[in-house]
Design an enzyme around this catalytic site. Structure first.
Site, PDB file in Angstrom:
ATOM      1  N   SER A 233       0.840  -1.194   0.000  1.00 32.51           N
ATOM      2  CA  SER A 233       0.000   0.000   0.000  1.00 32.51           C
ATOM      3  C   SER A 233       0.877   1.246   0.000  1.00 32.51           C
ATOM      4  CB  SER A 233      -0.886   0.033   1.244  1.00 32.51           C
ATOM      5  OG  SER A 233      -0.102   0.296   2.407  1.00 32.51           O
ATOM      6  N   ASP A 234       0.333   2.345  -0.513  1.00 30.56           N
ATOM      7  CA  ASP A 234       0.937   3.628  -0.183  1.00 30.56           C
ATOM      8  C   ASP A 234       0.714   3.856   1.308  1.00 30.56           C
ATOM      9  OD1 ASP A 234       2.210   6.086  -0.362  1.00 30.56           O
ATOM     10  OD2 ASP A 234       1.158   6.667  -2.182  1.00 30.56           O
ATOM     11  N   TRP A 235       1.448   4.796   1.883  1.00 24.56           N
ATOM     12  CA  TRP A 235       1.467   4.955   3.332  1.00 24.56           C
ATOM     13  C   TRP A 235       0.110   5.467   3.836  1.00 24.56           C
ATOM     14  CZ3 TRP A 235       5.146   2.594   1.517  1.00 24.56           C
ATOM     15  CH2 TRP A 235       6.305   2.247   2.219  1.00 24.56           C
TER      16      TRP A 235
END
Length: 842
Positions: A233-235
């Site tokens: 995932s992106d953060w």
């Protein structure tokens, strides 16, 4: 495609056996980061912890702010502007060396989203508006990095072309455009370079959030393409537990909390997620660890020793050469460049003395130094150069420059940052080379701080100084004189606006005031945190529905604390007058204009392509006074040029990295040739583009109404007025003739052979561009191939340009499959305003 042949059967068996030895709880524990940028290990199966780092313009390391000095690279558009696979591959190799030096396993890049609209704030991180150029550059970058043992991570999957409300917006895009345009760079990189990881985006795609998009992540990327890498995932991007685990996502970042953990264990036990799905996620994680040397290495370090320091001579040479290679000459009347003769040169502009070398957001790093254009030209021209500051170009206060502040404890350039408990105890007190601290994310203290204090002694002459702070919370700022007397006290309650936590964190609110201060004043700024209750904020939004377990709520304690301190230069009117006077007395005037990291940044988009402040007026007034005027554009993305007809030369230098000033000086003086070609079309006016707005509608939808006619494709189809400069445009110092263009084939693919002649008086480099115009009028023209060629002055060489077969197909939404395109013609061009030959395909 088939599975990665570099990982042999025995290695895969080792991974499979390791998975069987783990309990469900142990497996799930591996699938969320342990910290902001690290993953947990497991000694029982021989898995070491893994470390990730942001990396589009440098491998920052494990600190979000204020980490060790690392090499600052030219930005992605400048690298892509070289149209040179060798440059992109060299950059990937250099970034791998930077990763080895810091014990980093995976670099979070390249960014391969497209320049759909020139307003996108994060375009500087991405390569271009064209999917083929982007995919090809990404493939070379990935090869350079992974051949040296460091994992690359393609991002952001997918249709993440704007920043406004990116956590909640829905990219509404046809399957045809997804397949032919936005997924194509990912497909090319997977097929040509096999990246070991990808990153899922924040946004939704047609109503389904990217981290849960089974049809894309599992159906296309993993199953159809046969890719065996890991999707992270992106953060803070993961919104739901079951849907993301079943949707093809493999890893949640950052840690240690998130929507998986105990929730995912419970979901498996309930039967909502199959344990075989968890096994697949863990298998992909272990393959990534194996490829980067963190699994099955039997204690041997995967990191090669002896990597070049970020300020080493070898690194300086590479960064200087790479930056100059991508610089693009758009106008050069009567050979205004390179500068000739030995007369005086007037260098004008705020961007000349404070050159912007990198963009904003997570791409920022702490470089060992940054060479301004003024410093670079002074080194080459010496006493011939007169430097004049320009007009103001910023709208927001910025962090204090380390050269302007001193740590009162150590005496080093930078500041002293102290974290405080609620009772006033010091939790940590450290020197920082930058005047900023990320809070609630990678804090140096183990105990959660209640406040932060930033102390600095100003290295200012007596006079006006802007002081203030950036970051949400209550600020108390005290300024004392060298004798300890209190000169000023400021109290401000600074609150976050809007409802997107990402924007609140990366573009926090700020305040500042201009004070008349003596030399050597001391500033102490204390920020008491005010935690934003994002759950309450989001519950109040009519079109936002966020699940209780959404990772975004873990961002509630994350923020930035930054000290603002800068001397106030001359007024705009004074700067304009001084610039005119300097221009009149010189043989040539070089005016440097551009954007800043507040314009080209993560978490915000632009609203106009006009240069900020009175820079257009500066160019106009200098051009009226000077014998010759060269404009240097210090920006990675398009700007308007209302003064174009009044100047002699225009050179785009992008965000050129730590050696930027030297690289610009090399080009301006002719020591290097600006052989770059544009990677994004420059519109003639605001709004005059096939796609423009990045603002989602009231339902948070953003309609990709331009379909497959992105950028130059849309201009060519007549969907917008002709651009000021086309994608692919660029002059260099050579002059070229194309002759004898003939249709041929290369390994079964269509190709064009020609004779290329350099009819200029100097050795030069040409980019031969090949476009495919299908016979079907509904199909847009598209770049299908290119080759770069070095040709000596007066010489000629045979050239063959191969067309990539992946550009000779269309997606059929009815059948859900690809159909071949036939007929039409191939065009050899230097940008579509300068077509040199056409070859019919019958």
């Amino acid at each position: 495609m088939t599975q990665n042949t570099s990982t042999d059967t025995r290695s895969r068996e080792a991974v499979a056996q390791a998975v069987t030895r783990l309990s469900l709880e142990e497996k799930v524990s591996l699938l969320t980061g342990e910290t902001a940028f690290t993953l947990p290990g497991n000694g029982s199966i021989g898995l070491a912890p893994l470390a990730f780092s942001d990396g589009p313009t440098g491998v920052r390391g494990l600190k979000f702010m204020g980490g060790d000095a690392v090499a600052l690279f030219p930005n992605a558009t400048l690298i892509a502007s070289s149209w040179d696979d060798g440059i992109a591959e060299e950059v990937g190799g250099m970034l791998s060396e930077e990763a080895h030096r810091q014990n980093i396993h995976v670099v979070l890049g390249p960014t391969i989203n497209l320049h759909r609209t020139p307003l996108g704030g994060r375009l500087f991180e991405a390569y271009s508006e064209d999917p083929y150029l982007t995919g090809r550059a990404a493939s070379a970058y990935v090869r350079g990095m992974q051949d040296r043992g460091t994992g690359a991570c393609l991002k952001h999957l997918v249709a993440n072309e704007s920043e406004i409300l990116r956590n909640f917006m829905d990219s509404r895009v046809s399957d045809t455009a997804l397949r032919e345009v936005y997924l194509l760079p990912f497909e090319i990189a997977v097929q040509d370079a096999h990246p070991w990881a990808m990153m899922a985006a924040y946004n939704d795609i047609n109503g389904v959030t990217a981290t849960e998009h089974h049809a894309i992540q599992q159906g296309i990327v993993k199953d159809e393409w046969g890719w065996d890498g890991l999707i992270m995932s992106d953060w803070f991007a993961t919104k739901r537990t079951v849907e993301s685990a079943n949707g093809g996502l493999d890893l949640i970042m950052p840690g240690p909390v998130g929507p998986w953990g105990d929730r995912l264990v419970a979901a498996v036990q309930r039967g909502d997620v199959a344990e075989a799905t968890v096994d697949d996620h863990v298998t992909r994680l272990l393959l990534l660890a194996q490829r980067t040397g963190a699994f099955g290495a039997r204690g041997a370090s995967p990191f090669a020793p002896g990597m070049p320091a970020p300020d080493s001579p070898s690194r300086q040479e590479q960064l200087r050469r790479i930056a100059s290679r991508g610089m693009t000459l758009l106008k050069n009347a009567d050979g205004a460049l390179p500068l000739a003769g030995d007369g005086l040169v007037a260098l004008v502009g705020r961007s000349a003395v404070q050159t912007v070398c990198m963009g904003g957001g997570s791409a920022q790093v702490t470089p060992p130094y940054q060479i301004s254009i003024a410093e670079g030209l002074e080194a080459q021209l010496g006493g011939r150069l007169t430097v004049v500051d320009g007009v103001a170009i910023r709208r927001r206060p910025v962090a204090a420059n380390p050269e302007f502040v001193t740590d009162p404890v150590s005496g080093e350039p930078g500041v002293r940052i102290t974290q405080l408990a609620a009772d006033g105890r010091e939790l940590s007190s450290l020197h920082s080379p930058v005047a900023s601290l990320s809070t609630g994310f990678d804090d140096p203290s183990q105990e959660t701080p209640a406040a932060v204090r930033i102390d600095a002694v100003l290295r200012n002459p007596a006079g006006n100084v802007r002081v203030g702070a950036i970051g949400a919370g209550h600020w108390h700022l005290t300024v004392t004189g060298p004798d300890g007397a209190v000169l000023a006290e400021l109290d401000r309650e600074v609150t976050t606006e809007g409802f997107d936590p990402g924007e609140g964190i990366l573009r926090p609110p700020a305040f500042s005031e201009v004070l008349d201060l003596p030399a050597g004043a001391h500033v102490t700024a204390v920020q008491t945190f005010r935690t934003v209750d994002w759950r309450a904020v989001l519950d109040a939004q009519p079109h936002v529905r966020v699940a209780e377990e959404s990772h975004i709520f873990a961002a509630s304690g994350v923020g930035l604390a930054t000290l603002v301190a800068e001397a106030i230069p001359v007024s705009d009117d004074e700067a304009l007058t001084a610039a005119e006077e300097a221009a009149r007395g010189a043989e040539a005037a070089v005016v440097v204009v551009g954007l800043t990291e507040e314009d080209e940044t993560e978490a915000a988009d632009k609203h106009t392509l006009a240069l900020p402040g009175r820079q257009d007026e500066l160019v106009t007034r200098v051009a009226a006074a000077a014998k010759r005027t060269v404009v240097v554009i210090n920006a990675a993305t398009p700007v308007l040029m209302p003064w174009l007809d009044q100047v002699d030369a225009v050179l785009v230098v992008g965000l050129p990295g730590q050696e930027g000033g030297h690289a610009v000086a090399d080009v301006v003086t002719g020591a290097a040739e600006p052989t770059g070609r544009l990677v994004t079309s420059y519109p003639s006016a605001d709004g005059a583009a096939p796609a423009w707005s990045t603002q989602p509608d009231e339902t948070l939808g953003l309609d990709y109404s331009d379909g497959t006619a992105v950028g130059y494709r849309g201009y060519h189809a007549g969907h917008a007025p002709e651009p000021l400069f086309w994608f692919g445009a660029g002059l260099g110092f050579g002059e070229w003739e194309y002759a004898d263009a003939t249709l041929t084939s290369d390994d079964g693919a269509a190709a064009v052979s020609l004779t290329l002649r350099n009819v200029s008086a100097r050795d030069s480099r040409e980019v031969v561009q090949l476009y495919y115009a299908p016979a079907d009028a509904d199909q847009p023209i598209r770049l299908a191939g290119y080759v770069t060629v070095e040709v000596p002055a007066g010489g000629s060489v045979p050239v063959t340009v191969r067309a990539d077969p992946r550009l000779f197909r269309r997606w059929d939404e009815t059948s859900g499959g690809w159909e071949a395109l036939s007929g039409g013609e191939l065009l050899l061009a230097r940008g579509l305003r300068d077509v040199r030959a056409r070859v019919s395909l019958g």
